[in-house]
Motif scaffolding. Structure first.
Motif, short mmCIF file in Angstrom:
data_model
loop_
_atom_site.label_atom_id
_atom_site.label_comp_id
_atom_site.label_asym_id
_atom_site.label_seq_id
_atom_site.Cartn_x
_atom_site.Cartn_y
_atom_site.Cartn_z
N PRO A 194 9.68 11.80 66.94
CA PRO A 194 9.60 10.78 65.89
C PRO A 194 8.20 10.68 65.30
N PRO A 195 8.07 10.02 64.16
CA PRO A 195 6.74 9.77 63.59
C PRO A 195 5.86 9.01 64.57
N GLU A 196 4.58 9.29 64.53
CA GLU A 196 3.63 8.65 65.45
C GLU A 196 3.58 7.14 65.21
N GLY A 197 3.54 6.41 66.30
CA GLY A 197 3.42 4.95 66.21
C GLY A 197 4.74 4.22 66.19
N LEU A 198 5.85 4.93 66.32
CA LEU A 198 7.16 4.26 66.29
C LEU A 198 7.31 3.36 67.50
N THR A 199 7.72 2.12 67.25
CA THR A 199 8.02 1.16 68.30
C THR A 199 8.83 0.03 67.69
N ASP A 200 9.12 -0.98 68.46
CA ASP A 200 9.81 -2.17 67.98
C ASP A 200 9.09 -2.73 66.76
N SER A 201 9.84 -3.07 65.73
CA SER A 201 9.23 -3.54 64.48
C SER A 201 8.36 -4.78 64.69
N LYS A 202 8.71 -5.61 65.68
CA LYS A 202 7.96 -6.85 65.91
C LYS A 202 6.55 -6.59 66.44
N LEU A 203 6.30 -5.39 66.95
CA LEU A 203 4.98 -5.05 67.47
C LEU A 203 4.07 -4.42 66.42
N THR B 47 2.24 -4.42 62.46
CA THR B 47 1.81 -5.26 61.34
C THR B 47 2.72 -4.99 60.14
N PRO B 48 2.84 -5.95 59.23
CA PRO B 48 3.68 -5.71 58.05
C PRO B 48 3.29 -4.45 57.29
N LYS B 49 2.00 -4.20 57.14
CA LYS B 49 1.56 -3.01 56.42
C LYS B 49 1.99 -1.75 57.14
N ARG B 50 1.80 -1.71 58.45
CA ARG B 50 2.19 -0.53 59.23
C ARG B 50 3.71 -0.36 59.24
N ARG B 51 4.44 -1.47 59.31
CA ARG B 51 5.91 -1.41 59.28
C ARG B 51 6.40 -0.76 58.00
N ARG B 52 5.84 -1.20 56.87
CA ARG B 52 6.29 -0.66 55.58
C ARG B 52 5.99 0.83 55.47
N ALA B 53 4.80 1.22 55.91
CA ALA B 53 4.45 2.65 55.86
C ALA B 53 5.35 3.47 56.76
N LEU B 54 5.62 2.94 57.95
CA LEU B 54 6.45 3.68 58.91
C LEU B 54 7.90 3.75 58.43
N ALA C 19 16.14 6.03 68.50
CA ALA C 19 17.08 5.69 67.43
C ALA C 19 17.10 4.19 67.16
N VAL C 20 17.03 3.38 68.22
CA VAL C 20 17.06 1.93 68.03
C VAL C 20 15.75 1.45 67.41
N ALA C 21 14.63 2.02 67.85
CA ALA C 21 13.34 1.65 67.26
C ALA C 21 13.31 1.97 65.77
N ALA C 22 13.83 3.13 65.41
CA ALA C 22 13.88 3.50 63.99
C ALA C 22 14.74 2.51 63.21
N VAL D 56 12.10 -4.05 57.44
CA VAL D 56 11.43 -3.84 56.16
C VAL D 56 12.40 -4.07 55.00
N ARG D 57 13.61 -3.57 55.13
CA ARG D 57 14.58 -3.72 54.03
C ARG D 57 15.00 -5.18 53.85
N ARG D 58 15.22 -5.89 54.96
CA ARG D 58 15.62 -7.29 54.82
C ARG D 58 14.45 -8.13 54.28
#
Length: 242
Positions: free
Chosen positions: A50-59, A61-68, A143-146, A153-155
């Motif tokens: 997977p892309p580097e830095g993938l983890t639970d969305s709650k962990l 930042t908003p900026k990192r979430r959007r980029a990921l 798969a769940v982290a993705a 991000v979409r919601r």
């Protein structure tokens, strides 16, 4: 903050023990919000790195979430979103609404998964799906982290769009979740068409209590066993757009 990156161990286990070739990770966002839908993403990732830095969305930042999320949407093998509207949440109860949103997401995938990994300990999806529940799956399963990141991000983006008509509620910042700004707007203006009217926040707003709808217990007379059954069984055939 250090964390252990998610792995494909659950996906590999399902392949080995059940013969599942296509495994979807499923996660939700919006369960505890006062306004907006509950949104579920189903993501199929295969066993690629997977892309580097993938983890639970709650962990993240908003900026990192959007980029990921942008990376993930082109990296995953397939993904799809499903929503249950505030009206459907009020009518069906949350457990059935989660199932409705999940069925919509899974039905929208280009391929039907052989197995599904659900984040958490409760199987709200059930038959005919082959389900494996994983506590903190959004941290441990790729798969769940993705799915977690894409769904969040979409919601969030959908809720931010509501600011054009409901700026006082701060949906761009709180995404429909409880916050002082959100509560103050509710007290002054009352709920919008995007609010859940069975939620307990209305108990603390005497001016608007008359709008409250009964909150349904799972399996209650208007829940999965009652008048909500048709909507639940229709699953992916029922559309909902924002």
């Amino acid at each position: 903050m250090p964390y252990e990156p998610p792995t494909h161990s659950v996906e590999r286990s399902l392949r080995a023990t059940t013969g599942a070739k296509i495994v979807a990770g499923v996660d939700e966002v919006g369960r505890g919000a006062w306004a907006g839908p509950v949104t579920i993403c189903a993501a199929v990732t295969g066993l690629r790195r997977p892309p580097e830095g993938l983890t639970d969305s709650k962990l993240l930042t908003p900026k990192r979430r959007r980029a990921l999320a942008g990376q993930l949407e082109s990296w995953v093998t397939a993904h799809a979103l499903g929503h249950a509207s505030p009206e459907e949440i009020d009518e069906l109860g949350m457990t059935a609404a989660l199932r409705l949103a999940a069925v919509r997401a899974l039905a929208s995938l280009p391929v039907r998964p052989d197995a599904v990994i659900l984040d958490g300990k409760h199987d709200y999806l059930g038959e005919p799906w082959r389900v494996r529940t994983v506590v903190k799956g959004d941290q441990s399963c790729v798969a769940v982290a993705a799915a977690s990141v894409i769904a969040k991000v979409r919601r969030d983006a959908m809720m931010a769009e509501l600011d054009a008509d409901h700026a006082e509620f701060g949906f761009s910042d709180n995404a429909g979740y409880p916050s002082p700004v959100h509560r103050d707007a509710l007290e002054r203006l009352g709920p919008t068409p995007h609010h859940r009217l069975s939620w307990a926040y209305l108990d603390a707003l005497p001016r608007w209590q008359h709008l409250k709808r009964p909150r349904l217990a799972a399996g209650g007379p208007e829940g999965p066993a009652g008048r909500g059954t048709a909507a639940l069984e229709a699953g992916g055939q029922l559309g909902f757009e924002f």
